[in-house]
Design an enzyme around this catalytic site. Sequence first.
Site, PDB file in Angstrom:
ATOM      1  N   SER A   1       0.845  -1.194   0.000  1.00  0.00           N
ATOM      2  CA  SER A   1       0.000   0.000   0.000  1.00  0.00           C
ATOM      3  C   SER A   1       0.876   1.238   0.000  1.00  0.00           C
ATOM      4  CB  SER A   1      -0.933   0.031   1.217  1.00  0.00           C
ATOM      5  OG  SER A   1      -1.848   1.107   1.100  1.00  0.00           O
ATOM      6  N   MET A   2       0.428   2.226  -0.749  1.00  0.00           N
ATOM      7  CA  MET A   2       1.157   3.485  -0.853  1.00  0.00           C
ATOM      8  C   MET A   2       0.182   4.575  -1.267  1.00  0.00           C
ATOM      9  SD  MET A   2       3.146   2.577  -4.403  1.00  0.00           S
ATOM     10  CE  MET A   2       3.601   0.981  -3.712  1.00  0.00           C
TER      11      MET A   2
END
Length: 403
Positions: free
Chosen positions: A109-110
């Site tokens: 996730s980013m």
Amino acid sequence: MALDLHTVTSGQRAGMVDRLTADGVLTDALLRNALLHVRREVLLPHAYVRVSGPGADPIDWRLLDGSHPDDRQEWLELIHSDDSILLQRDGEPLDALPRGPVTGGHMTSMSTYTPATVEALQAMELGPGQRYLELGPGPGVSLALAAAVTGPGLATGVERDGHMTAFAQRNLDRLSLGAAVVEGDALEGHKARAPYDRIHSGIGVTSVPEPWVEQLAAGGRLLTTLVTRTPSWPGQLLVSRTPAGTVQAVLRGRPRGYRPMLGYRWLSALDHRARIKANPGRPRPTRLTPPPDDAYGFWLAAAYLAPGLVRDFQSETMTLVAPEDDSWAVAGPDNGTVRVHGSRDVWAELEDVHARWKQAGQPEQYRVDLRDSSGGQHVTSRAGPKALAWALPPLAVVPRQVP
């Protein structure tokens, strides 16, 4: 006397907004106001920095903790930069991550880097009172910005990862924007609050999930990235439903797009880089000058009509690789030659697609029929009998990971 964090971050946000405005990225007044007031430091309280170079396995990382005085300045500069912010490895819980060096794992996730977020939200034409759905919101940066524009209680996100859902909701609640994140499959949308005036997908998909279109209100707009197996040439799809209920969809090539759903594997040229440098291939003449990077309509067509290719953007001259066929093409050393290697003549395929693209009128955008007679989704350039056309691959179904 030292300035408090609120004053420092207000100045950082103002600098970020001024930079985006000066670069011509930010033009919408409502979004500008949202960027000035949404506190990014609340949504992005930590960030991973990659220490290892390309190709390293396992990867070395360093976690910046925004609450730690030794990390604060670097963290503040990073979260207000144009870089993507890395937040989660391998679906890990996000409650108490250890600060400092860590080895192994891959990012799951980013946050998208800010210029891309701004461009997407402006393409949505957000306004007060609109019902907004974010698919794959991650830490909730774009969801928070949308909520600041649309108003309380109108912005909803659907997040696949339970840890990220809880993390994003907790931080969004601190901002008092009235935005909600629910855990679920983004491919199903969120029927409970449908229909939506605006739907934005923060994940790339191979074709458009039917629930997304069904949940789009009359007069609504849906924006997503269409991905192929190559990360090199993404497509941006804008779907609109007219007040009368007719659905229209336009696909454009873009220099960047959102990553595909977790579990979808892109091709990579990295493993071939050293071999290509040692043996670029046999030279042969070509009439095709390497097409410019901003010929987005052509490169988008190539992603579908010459599938399985990936570009090494780090090479000195244009280098295209077919990793699964152990084949490549290297442009140069001048515009009249190209070097090719392997059983697949990659450059010949590019020459063919380019000739067809020119015959079709060099289209920069394509019409997409989201439900043709075969039940599939079909793309055409709308350029007469020599039109470029292709079918979108079926929607990639990714098994849900078990924590």
